[in-house]
Design an enzyme around this catalytic site. Structure first.
Site, mmCIF file in Angstrom:
data_model
loop_
_atom_site.group_PDB
_atom_site.id
_atom_site.type_symbol
_atom_site.label_atom_id
_atom_site.label_comp_id
_atom_site.label_asym_id
_atom_site.label_seq_id
_atom_site.Cartn_x
_atom_site.Cartn_y
_atom_site.Cartn_z
ATOM 1 C CG ASP A 108 9.090 -3.716 2.207
ATOM 2 O OD1 ASP A 108 9.833 -3.151 1.371
ATOM 3 O OD2 ASP A 108 7.901 -3.394 2.370
ATOM 4 N N GLY A 154 3.586 -6.277 -1.529
ATOM 5 C CA GLY A 154 4.845 -5.669 -1.968
ATOM 6 C C GLY A 154 4.818 -5.268 -3.426
ATOM 7 N N GLY A 155 5.563 -4.226 -3.739
ATOM 8 C CA GLY A 155 5.714 -3.801 -5.133
ATOM 9 C C GLY A 155 5.554 -2.310 -5.293
ATOM 10 C CG HIS A 193 -4.940 2.702 -10.566
ATOM 11 N ND1 HIS A 193 -5.367 3.917 -11.082
ATOM 12 C CD2 HIS A 193 -4.822 2.882 -9.223
ATOM 13 C CE1 HIS A 193 -5.482 4.793 -10.104
ATOM 14 N NE2 HIS A 193 -5.154 4.193 -8.957
ATOM 15 C CE1 TYR A 233 0.334 -0.216 -8.428
ATOM 16 C CE2 TYR A 233 -1.585 1.139 -8.967
ATOM 17 C CZ TYR A 233 -0.915 0.297 -8.094
ATOM 18 O OH TYR A 233 -1.495 -0.031 -6.886
HETATM 19 P P1 NAI Z 1 3.539 1.176 -0.312
HETATM 20 O O1 NAI Z 1 4.268 1.736 -1.487
HETATM 21 O O2 NAI Z 1 3.466 1.997 0.912
HETATM 22 O O3 NAI Z 1 4.145 -0.256 0.073
HETATM 23 C C1 NAI Z 1 4.677 -1.130 -0.893
HETATM 24 C C2 NAI Z 1 5.876 -1.813 -0.287
HETATM 25 O O4 NAI Z 1 6.452 -2.662 -1.281
HETATM 26 C C3 NAI Z 1 6.971 -0.823 0.145
HETATM 27 O O5 NAI Z 1 7.277 -0.978 1.517
HETATM 28 C C4 NAI Z 1 8.138 -1.154 -0.754
HETATM 29 O O6 NAI Z 1 9.411 -1.056 -0.102
HETATM 30 C C5 NAI Z 1 7.848 -2.603 -1.152
HETATM 31 N N1 NAI Z 1 8.515 -2.900 -2.414
HETATM 32 C C6 NAI Z 1 8.564 -2.119 -3.520
HETATM 33 N N2 NAI Z 1 9.350 -2.668 -4.445
HETATM 34 C C7 NAI Z 1 9.802 -3.829 -3.921
HETATM 35 C C8 NAI Z 1 10.656 -4.839 -4.404
HETATM 36 N N3 NAI Z 1 11.211 -4.762 -5.611
HETATM 37 N N4 NAI Z 1 10.910 -5.886 -3.607
HETATM 38 C C9 NAI Z 1 10.360 -5.989 -2.369
HETATM 39 N N5 NAI Z 1 9.538 -5.060 -1.849
HETATM 40 C C10 NAI Z 1 9.258 -3.992 -2.627
HETATM 41 O O7 NAI Z 1 2.078 0.810 -0.854
HETATM 42 P P2 NAI Z 1 0.750 0.572 -0.026
HETATM 43 O O8 NAI Z 1 -0.112 1.748 -0.160
HETATM 44 O O9 NAI Z 1 1.049 0.033 1.300
HETATM 45 O O10 NAI Z 1 0.043 -0.562 -0.912
HETATM 46 C C11 NAI Z 1 0.263 -1.928 -0.666
HETATM 47 C C12 NAI Z 1 -0.236 -2.707 -1.869
HETATM 48 O O11 NAI Z 1 -1.603 -2.432 -2.087
HETATM 49 C C13 NAI Z 1 0.498 -2.365 -3.160
HETATM 50 O O12 NAI Z 1 0.678 -3.561 -3.909
HETATM 51 C C14 NAI Z 1 -0.464 -1.454 -3.887
HETATM 52 O O13 NAI Z 1 -0.319 -1.556 -5.279
HETATM 53 C C15 NAI Z 1 -1.797 -2.000 -3.415
HETATM 54 N N6 NAI Z 1 -2.862 -0.995 -3.431
HETATM 55 C C16 NAI Z 1 -2.850 0.031 -2.515
HETATM 56 C C17 NAI Z 1 -3.859 0.963 -2.515
HETATM 57 C C18 NAI Z 1 -3.932 2.052 -1.496
HETATM 58 O O14 NAI Z 1 -4.871 2.836 -1.551
HETATM 59 N N7 NAI Z 1 -2.989 2.169 -0.570
HETATM 60 C C19 NAI Z 1 -4.908 0.923 -3.539
HETATM 61 C C20 NAI Z 1 -4.789 -0.162 -4.467
HETATM 62 C C21 NAI Z 1 -3.816 -1.095 -4.394
HETATM 63 C C1 15L Z 2 -3.607 2.691 -5.835
HETATM 64 O O1 15L Z 2 -3.516 1.628 -6.457
HETATM 65 C C2 15L Z 2 -2.446 3.254 -5.104
HETATM 66 O O2 15L Z 2 -1.637 2.247 -4.539
HETATM 67 C C3 15L Z 2 -2.846 4.244 -4.031
HETATM 68 O O3 15L Z 2 -1.685 4.997 -3.629
HETATM 69 C C4 15L Z 2 -3.928 5.193 -4.547
HETATM 70 O O4 15L Z 2 -3.431 5.960 -5.601
HETATM 71 C C5 15L Z 2 -5.117 4.373 -5.003
HETATM 72 O O5 15L Z 2 -4.731 3.408 -5.978
HETATM 73 C C6 15L Z 2 -6.240 5.225 -5.624
HETATM 74 O O6 15L Z 2 -6.622 4.952 -6.752
HETATM 75 O O7 15L Z 2 -6.705 6.133 -4.932
#
Ligand code: NAI
Ligand code: 15L
Length: 288
Positions: A41, A79-80, A120, A143
């Site tokens: 990360d 990540g992202g 999305h 996004y």
């Molecule tokens: P989050 O935002 O909690 O975790 C993403 C991690 O990526 C963070 O720890 C951040 O520090 C790291 N990160 C961001 N920019 C970075 C960079 N430039 N270099 C290295 N690391 C970087 O997101 P979450 O909820 O854990 O989601 C994880 C993945 O799943 C993401 O890719 C998100 O788009 C995807 N996702 C999540 C959903 C959800 O409901 N939580 C729904 C759809 C997709």
């Molecule tokens: C995503 O892609 C996001 O990472 C999460 O935070 C929620 O917004 C989710 O979609 C959603 O559509 O509920």
């Protein structure tokens, strides 16, 4: 070129985004399914547990990413930037970073990627439509556009270099559904673990797109592709319907959250151009 076979369990598995919400939840769960779990990360990863390697790397740093992928058999790429943001924030992590991840994988001989795409990527579809994995993408913002780029990059690296990917169009992965839309889009933490493990273990996935959703009776998305790779959801948002209905007002039919599959993301932005974007550390999460 496309000579994939049943993959052995990864010797070294890389988990990016390991300090995030889903990454920190999956980290201990994935550790037991590989010899070595390399977690990455921007920071905030703590000490390496037994069987772990900790290696911070900004996704947009090509050299750091090439080093991160060295010796890696398979990747779970979380990540992202994970919510709608100005393009200047989305691009380094989700466009340049995604490219760097696949280039690092190509150079390292990595066999398989599990890519956290998102609903999305198709979020501009109205909620009245039922979608399968072959519908044209319709992102609902920058996004979502970056997730389309990620899926297309995965396809390119399969067609050109034989790197397999399962792109997970995750719905809403939270401990419980937060609102009425999530009664349709919810993916439980346990079902995400099941989906990721199925994606790592399935034979011959090429580039496969699946929807990441629990067994919610209201879901909009065809679950056949996910079931074909061996995913069997055991949770359902249906069990949370009464709690959501008691706690959340029903949105009006004209509200984005009730009209579009991606919900409120469809109405975020456009943003003012940013002359000097800050470092991508303000990645706060939000429900759609
Ligand atoms: P989050 O935002 O909690 O975790 C993403 C991690 O990526 C963070 O720890 C951040 O520090 C790291 N990160 C961001 N920019 C970075 C960079 N430039 N270099 C290295 N690391 C970087 O997101 P979450 O909820 O854990 O989601 C994880 C993945 O799943 C993401 O890719 C998100 O788009 C995807 N996702 C999540 C959903 C959800 O409901 N939580 C729904 C759809 C997709
Ligand atoms: C995503 O892609 C996001 O990472 C999460 O935070 C929620 O917004 C989710 O979609 C959603 O559509 O509920």
């Amino acid at each position: 070129m496309n000579t994939a076979s049943v993959p052995p369990p990864p010797r070294r598995l890389l988990l990016t985004g390991a300090a995030g919400a889903l990454g920190s939840m999956l980290r201990p769960r994935l550790r037991v399914h590989c010899e070595v779990l390399r977690v990455s990360d921007l920071g905030g990863l703590g000490e390496a547990a037994p069987g772990e390697e900790v290696q911070a790397a900004p996704l947009q740093d090509r050299a750091a990413m090439a080093a991160l992928l060295q010796g890696v058999d398979a990747v779970v790429h979380l990540g992202g930037v994970s919510v709608e943001k100005p393009w200047e924030l989305v691009r380094p992590a989700n466009i340049d970073g995604l490219f760097n991840l696949y280039e690092g994988a190509r150079l390292a001989g990595t066999r398989r990627v599990v890519f956290a795409s998102s609903n999305h990527a198709i979020g501009a579809y109205p909620q009245s439509e039922r979608l399968d994995d072959r519908v044209p993408t319709r992102p609902d913002g920058y996004y979502g556009l970056s997730k389309v780029f990620g899926e297309q990059t995965a396809q390119l690296y399969w067609d050109r270099y034989g790197i397999e990917t399962v792109s997970l169009r995750i719905g809403s992965c939270f401990p419980v559904p937060r609102d009425h839309r999530m009664l349709t889009t919810w993916l439980s933490y346990d079902d995400l673990e099941r989906l990721v493990l199925a994606s790592l273990r399935a034979p011959q996935v090429g580039h496969t797109i699946v929807y990441g959703v629990s067994n919610n009776s209201r879901r909009w998305w065809d679950d056949a592709p996910a079931r074909r790779i061996g995913y069997q959801p055991l949770d359902s948002a249906d069990d949370h319907t009464a709690a959501v209905q008691a706690a959340q007002p029903v949105p009006g039919p004209d509200e984005a959250v009730a009209r579009y599959q991606g919900g409120a993301f469809m109405e975020m932005g456009p943003f003012e151009p940013m002359e000097s974007p800050p470092a991508p550390n303000n990645n706060e999460r939000g429900a759609a």
